[in-house]
Motif scaffolding. Structure first.
Motif, PDB file in Angstrom:
ATOM      1  N   GLY A 121      48.933  30.233  14.156  1.00 39.06           N
ATOM      2  CA  GLY A 121      49.346  28.823  14.252  1.00 39.06           C
ATOM      3  C   GLY A 121      48.710  27.993  15.369  1.00 39.06           C
ATOM      4  O   GLY A 121      48.000  26.974  15.406  1.00 39.06           O
ATOM      5  N   MET A 122      48.846  28.831  16.876  1.00 36.09           N
ATOM      6  CA  MET A 122      48.266  27.942  17.792  1.00 36.09           C
ATOM      7  C   MET A 122      46.874  28.245  17.812  1.00 36.09           C
ATOM      8  O   MET A 122      46.328  27.011  18.205  1.00 36.09           O
ATOM      9  CB  MET A 122      48.870  28.709  19.153  1.00 36.09           C
ATOM     10  CG  MET A 122      50.295  28.517  19.151  1.00 36.09           C
ATOM     11  SD  MET A 122      50.976  29.083  20.880  1.00 36.09           S
ATOM     12  CE  MET A 122      50.944  30.950  20.349  1.00 36.09           C
ATOM     13  N   THR A 123      46.157  28.915  17.155  1.00 36.69           N
ATOM     14  CA  THR A 123      44.577  29.157  17.179  1.00 36.69           C
ATOM     15  C   THR A 123      44.196  27.980  16.058  1.00 36.69           C
ATOM     16  O   THR A 123      43.100  27.400  16.566  1.00 36.69           O
ATOM     17  CB  THR A 123      44.221  30.618  16.579  1.00 36.69           C
ATOM     18  OG1 THR A 123      44.620  31.442  17.677  1.00 36.69           O
ATOM     19  CG2 THR A 123      42.741  30.657  16.384  1.00 36.69           C
ATOM     20  N   TRP A 160      50.620  17.798  12.115  1.00 37.45           N
ATOM     21  CA  TRP A 160      51.460  19.050  12.877  1.00 37.45           C
ATOM     22  C   TRP A 160      50.402  19.676  13.638  1.00 37.45           C
ATOM     23  O   TRP A 160      49.416  20.533  13.434  1.00 37.45           O
ATOM     24  CB  TRP A 160      51.845  20.174  11.931  1.00 37.45           C
ATOM     25  CG  TRP A 160      52.796  19.487  10.885  1.00 37.45           C
ATOM     26  CD1 TRP A 160      52.522  19.390   9.560  1.00 37.45           C
ATOM     27  CD2 TRP A 160      53.960  18.957  10.939  1.00 37.45           C
ATOM     28  NE1 TRP A 160      53.744  18.496   8.811  1.00 37.45           N
ATOM     29  CE2 TRP A 160      54.527  18.638   9.838  1.00 37.45           C
ATOM     30  CE3 TRP A 160      54.718  18.598  12.195  1.00 37.45           C
ATOM     31  CZ2 TRP A 160      55.721  17.723   9.834  1.00 37.45           C
ATOM     32  CZ3 TRP A 160      56.077  17.906  12.157  1.00 37.45           C
ATOM     33  CH2 TRP A 160      56.535  17.648  10.863  1.00 37.45           C
ATOM     34  N   ASN A 161      50.388  19.385  14.913  1.00 41.32           N
ATOM     35  CA  ASN A 161      49.509  19.940  15.953  1.00 41.32           C
ATOM     36  C   ASN A 161      50.241  20.262  17.238  1.00 41.32           C
ATOM     37  O   ASN A 161      50.957  19.288  17.627  1.00 41.32           O
ATOM     38  CB  ASN A 161      48.275  19.481  16.194  1.00 41.32           C
ATOM     39  CG  ASN A 161      47.098  20.162  16.950  1.00 41.32           C
ATOM     40  OD1 ASN A 161      47.340  20.124  18.003  1.00 41.32           O
ATOM     41  ND2 ASN A 161      46.085  20.586  15.977  1.00 41.32           N
ATOM     42  N   TYR A 215      55.677  28.002   0.980  1.00 32.42           N
ATOM     43  CA  TYR A 215      54.802  27.311   2.116  1.00 32.42           C
ATOM     44  C   TYR A 215      54.884  25.770   1.455  1.00 32.42           C
ATOM     45  O   TYR A 215      54.871  24.961   2.435  1.00 32.42           O
ATOM     46  CB  TYR A 215      53.257  27.780   1.891  1.00 32.42           C
ATOM     47  CG  TYR A 215      52.423  26.823   2.371  1.00 32.42           C
ATOM     48  CD1 TYR A 215      52.290  26.662   3.924  1.00 32.42           C
ATOM     49  CD2 TYR A 215      51.726  26.050   1.652  1.00 32.42           C
ATOM     50  CE1 TYR A 215      51.404  25.986   4.266  1.00 32.42           C
ATOM     51  CE2 TYR A 215      50.662  25.132   2.178  1.00 32.42           C
ATOM     52  CZ  TYR A 215      50.654  25.094   3.569  1.00 32.42           C
ATOM     53  OH  TYR A 215      49.678  24.245   4.116  1.00 32.42           O
ATOM     54  N   ILE A 216      54.897  25.603   0.212  1.00 30.63           N
ATOM     55  CA  ILE A 216      54.885  24.144  -0.359  1.00 30.63           C
ATOM     56  C   ILE A 216      56.189  23.558  -0.139  1.00 30.63           C
ATOM     57  O   ILE A 216      56.294  22.446   0.251  1.00 30.63           O
ATOM     58  CB  ILE A 216      54.484  24.296  -1.937  1.00 30.63           C
ATOM     59  CG1 ILE A 216      52.917  24.798  -1.877  1.00 30.63           C
ATOM     60  CG2 ILE A 216      54.568  22.939  -2.477  1.00 30.63           C
ATOM     61  CD1 ILE A 216      52.499  25.110  -3.502  1.00 30.63           C
ATOM     62  N   SER A 217      57.240  24.387  -0.122  1.00 29.35           N
ATOM     63  CA  SER A 217      58.616  24.044   0.259  1.00 29.35           C
ATOM     64  C   SER A 217      58.725  23.332   1.642  1.00 29.35           C
ATOM     65  O   SER A 217      59.471  22.244   1.909  1.00 29.35           O
ATOM     66  CB  SER A 217      59.499  24.958  -0.181  1.00 29.35           C
ATOM     67  OG  SER A 217      59.629  25.164  -1.457  1.00 29.35           O
ATOM     68  N   THR A 218      58.146  24.044   2.529  1.00 32.44           N
ATOM     69  CA  THR A 218      58.268  23.776   3.857  1.00 32.44           C
ATOM     70  C   THR A 218      57.286  23.065   4.894  1.00 32.44           C
ATOM     71  O   THR A 218      57.517  22.605   5.702  1.00 32.44           O
ATOM     72  CB  THR A 218      58.521  25.238   5.056  1.00 32.44           C
ATOM     73  OG1 THR A 218      57.169  25.844   4.728  1.00 32.44           O
ATOM     74  CG2 THR A 218      59.627  26.146   4.403  1.00 32.44           C
ATOM     75  N   TYR A 219      56.039  22.894   4.083  1.00 33.01           N
ATOM     76  CA  TYR A 219      54.965  22.181   4.624  1.00 33.01           C
ATOM     77  C   TYR A 219      55.197  20.782   5.076  1.00 33.01           C
ATOM     78  O   TYR A 219      54.900  20.499   6.317  1.00 33.01           O
ATOM     79  CB  TYR A 219      53.862  22.115   3.759  1.00 33.01           C
ATOM     80  CG  TYR A 219      52.439  21.774   4.106  1.00 33.01           C
ATOM     81  CD1 TYR A 219      51.819  22.109   5.245  1.00 33.01           C
ATOM     82  CD2 TYR A 219      52.376  20.046   3.793  1.00 33.01           C
ATOM     83  CE1 TYR A 219      50.682  21.424   5.890  1.00 33.01           C
ATOM     84  CE2 TYR A 219      51.159  19.530   4.331  1.00 33.01           C
ATOM     85  CZ  TYR A 219      50.357  20.272   5.293  1.00 33.01           C
ATOM     86  OH  TYR A 219      49.237  19.575   5.738  1.00 33.01           O
ATOM     87  N   ASP A 220      55.887  20.032   4.414  1.00 36.97           N
ATOM     88  CA  ASP A 220      56.435  18.550   4.776  1.00 36.97           C
ATOM     89  C   ASP A 220      57.985  18.509   4.946  1.00 36.97           C
ATOM     90  O   ASP A 220      58.556  17.478   4.732  1.00 36.97           O
ATOM     91  CB  ASP A 220      55.946  17.690   3.740  1.00 36.97           C
ATOM     92  CG  ASP A 220      54.599  17.269   3.890  1.00 36.97           C
ATOM     93  OD1 ASP A 220      54.021  17.210   4.941  1.00 36.97           O
ATOM     94  OD2 ASP A 220      53.761  17.034   2.754  1.00 36.97           O
ATOM     95  N   PHE A 241      55.296  29.248   9.836  1.00 36.67           N
ATOM     96  CA  PHE A 241      55.301  29.084   8.104  1.00 36.67           C
ATOM     97  C   PHE A 241      54.721  28.000   7.997  1.00 36.67           C
ATOM     98  O   PHE A 241      54.015  27.853   7.137  1.00 36.67           O
ATOM     99  CB  PHE A 241      56.799  28.999   7.981  1.00 36.67           C
ATOM    100  CG  PHE A 241      57.762  30.070   8.234  1.00 36.67           C
ATOM    101  CD1 PHE A 241      57.585  31.081   7.801  1.00 36.67           C
ATOM    102  CD2 PHE A 241      58.522  29.944   9.656  1.00 36.67           C
ATOM    103  CE1 PHE A 241      58.392  32.431   8.233  1.00 36.67           C
ATOM    104  CE2 PHE A 241      59.168  31.080   9.936  1.00 36.67           C
ATOM    105  CZ  PHE A 241      59.187  32.448   9.245  1.00 36.67           C
ATOM    106  N   ASN A 242      54.623  26.715   8.535  1.00 38.32           N
ATOM    107  CA  ASN A 242      53.899  25.575   8.335  1.00 38.32           C
ATOM    108  C   ASN A 242      52.246  25.855   8.365  1.00 38.32           C
ATOM    109  O   ASN A 242      51.683  25.172   7.423  1.00 38.32           O
ATOM    110  CB  ASN A 242      54.243  24.307   9.457  1.00 38.32           C
ATOM    111  CG  ASN A 242      53.238  23.190   9.061  1.00 38.32           C
ATOM    112  OD1 ASN A 242      52.461  22.960   9.803  1.00 38.32           O
ATOM    113  ND2 ASN A 242      53.787  22.229   8.012  1.00 38.32           N
TER     114      ASN A 242
END
Length: 354
Positions: A255-257, A275-276, A193-198, A216-217
Motif C-alpha cells: 500500500g505505501m509503495t 487515497w494516498n 475489494y469492490i465493496s471496500t474500495y469506496d 485492503f483498499n
C-alpha cells in the motif's frame, strides 16, 4: 476476505520499446538468469537488477516471468474489450512497463495460463477504477454493487443500466475452469475489494490508521489471492492464522509503495476520493510535500524490514514447512516486483515513454 520533484534537469529520460512491449531478454542487458532457485520450486522467471534503477528503493528481490510477452497479451485483450464498450474516456497507462508487464513481476513463478488470466482480470479492474473515480460517490456505490453481483454469477441482479458490469461476467467461470478449488477465494477477494474500495468518504487523521485501511483498499487481498492461485498453493485455516501478521505487514508495504510512486500523478488529479498517504502525512505532521515523501520512504523501508523479520518468524513457527517456504519466497517476489515496476512504469512516471 482472508489474509487481504523537483525538476532539477533540463532533459528527461525516455525509454522506448518496440510496439510489442516484450522480448525482454534480448532487449534489456540488465535482465539475467539467476543461479539461485526458490525452495523446491522450479523457476519460471528471470532475475532483475533492481540497483539499475535509482528510484527503486525495495530491499526485496525482483524477478520477471519468462513468458512475459505472452502473459502481457491478457492486458491487451482487457483493454480492447474496455475500449469497445467505453470508447471515449481518456485511459491512463496501466500494467505495461519498459521492463515488462506488472503481473509478470508480481507472480513471476506462477503457471503462465493462470498469470495471464489474472492479468486480464485485474487490468479490467484497473480500467474500471479509472472510470469509477469520475463518478459521484453514490453512483460509484451502485456500480460496485452491479459488478459484485456479476462476479458472483447473479447477472439477473446486476443493473442493466450499468454496462461496465458485463466485462466481469465470465471471469468466475474461467477461473474455475483452470482451478475449481482455488477460484472461490479469488472471487471473494475481488468482491471484497469492490465493496471496500469506496467505503470511506472521510479523510483519515493519521498515517497509522490510514495504512491499516490501505492494506485492503490498495487491492492487496486480490494480489495475494492470485499469487497463491497462480501456483496452486493454498494455505489452510491454521496456516492462514499463523501467517496473519506476515500477511498484514506485506500489505502495508504494498500500500505505501503504491502511494509513494503513484503520488507523482495523483498530486495533480482532481477527485473526491484520492487515497494516498502523502497528503495525510503533510496534514498530520505539518510537513511540506517533499518532507512527506521522504517520511513515506522511511516508513516503507521500516515495514519491509519488519516483513522480512515476520517472514523468518513464520518459517520458524512452521518448522520450515515446504509450503510456508514457498509462501514467504513468493510474497517477497511480489513486493519486490511491485516496487521495481512502480518505479519505472509510465502509469506513475509519465515522463518515461514506451
Amino acid at each position: 476476505m482472508s489474509q487481504n520533484s523537483e525538476k532539477s534537469s533540463k532533459f528527461c529520460l525516455r525509454i522506448r520499446l518496440p510496439k510489442s512491449f516484450g522480448r525482454l531478454s534480448s532487449f534489456l542487458p540488465k535482465l539475467k538468469s539467476s543461479s539461485s532457485q526458490s525452495p523446491k520450486l522450479p523457476s519460471s522467471s528471470i532475475r532483475i537488477d533492481t540497483a539499475s534503477t535509482p528510484r527503486c528503493i525495495t530491499t526485496f528481490p525482483a524477478r520477471v516471468h519468462r513468458d512475459e510477452l505472452w502473459i502481457s497479451k491478457g492486458a491487451i485483450i482487457a483493454r480492447k474489450k474496455f475500449e469497445n464498450l467505453l470508447p471515449n474516456p481518456d485511459y491512463r497507462s496501466h500494467s505495461m512497463g519498459p521492463y515488462g508487464n506488472f503481473f509478470s513481476f508480481c507472480w513471476p513463478e506462477g503457471k503462465k495460463e493462470r498469470v495471464r488470466l489474472g492479468t486480464e482480470i485485474i487490468e479490467t479492474l484497473w480500467l474500471y477504477d479509472d472510470v469509477i473515480e469520475d463518478l459521484p460517490y453514490t453512483g460509484a456505490m451502485e456500480t460496485h454493487a452491479s459488478v459484485r453481483d456479476t462476479l458472483a454469477g447473479n447477472s439477473s441482479k446486476a443493473s442493466r443500466k450499468i454496462q461496465v458490469a458485463v466485462l466481469f461476467k465470465d471471469f468466475g467461470q474461467r477461473l474455475a475452469q483452470l482451478d475449481e478449488e482455488g477460484a472461490p477465494r479469488v472471487i471473494d477477494a475481488l468482491k471484497s475489494y469492490i465493496s471496500t474500495y469506496d467505503s470511506n468518504e472521510t479523510p483519515f487523521a493519521t498515517i497509522e490508521e490510514f495504512i491499516e485501511f490501505r492494506i485492503f483498499n490498495v487491492g492487496f487481498g486480490i494480489m495475494e489471492s492470485f499469487m497463491q492461485w497462480s501456483l496452486g498453493l493454498y494455505l489452510d485455516e491454521h496456516e492462514q492464522e499463523m501467517s496473519r501478521e506476515y500477511y498484514l505487514s506485506s500489505g502495508r508495504v504494498m500500500g505505501m509503495t503504491n502511494d509513494l510512486y503513484s503520488w507523482n500523478v495523483e498530486r495533480t488529479e482532481k477527485s473526491d476520493r484520492n487515497w494516498n498517504a502523502v497528503p495525510i502525512i503533510m496534514r498530520q505532521h505539518d510537513f511540506s510535500e517533499l518532507k512527506a515523501t521522504i517520511y513515506l520512504r522511511g516508513l516503507i523501508v521500516y515495514h519491509e524490514q519488519e516483513t522480512r523479520r515476520l517472514g523468518q518468524e513464520l518459517l520458524e513457527k512452521s518448522r520450515n514447512s515446504p509450503k510456508m517456504q514457498i509462501y514467504v519466497y513468493i510474497m517477497g517476489l511480489m513486493l519486490g516486483g511491485n516496487s521495481f515496476w512502480s518505479s519505472t512504469c509510465p502509469r506513475y512516471n509519465p515522463e518515461l515513454e514506451l
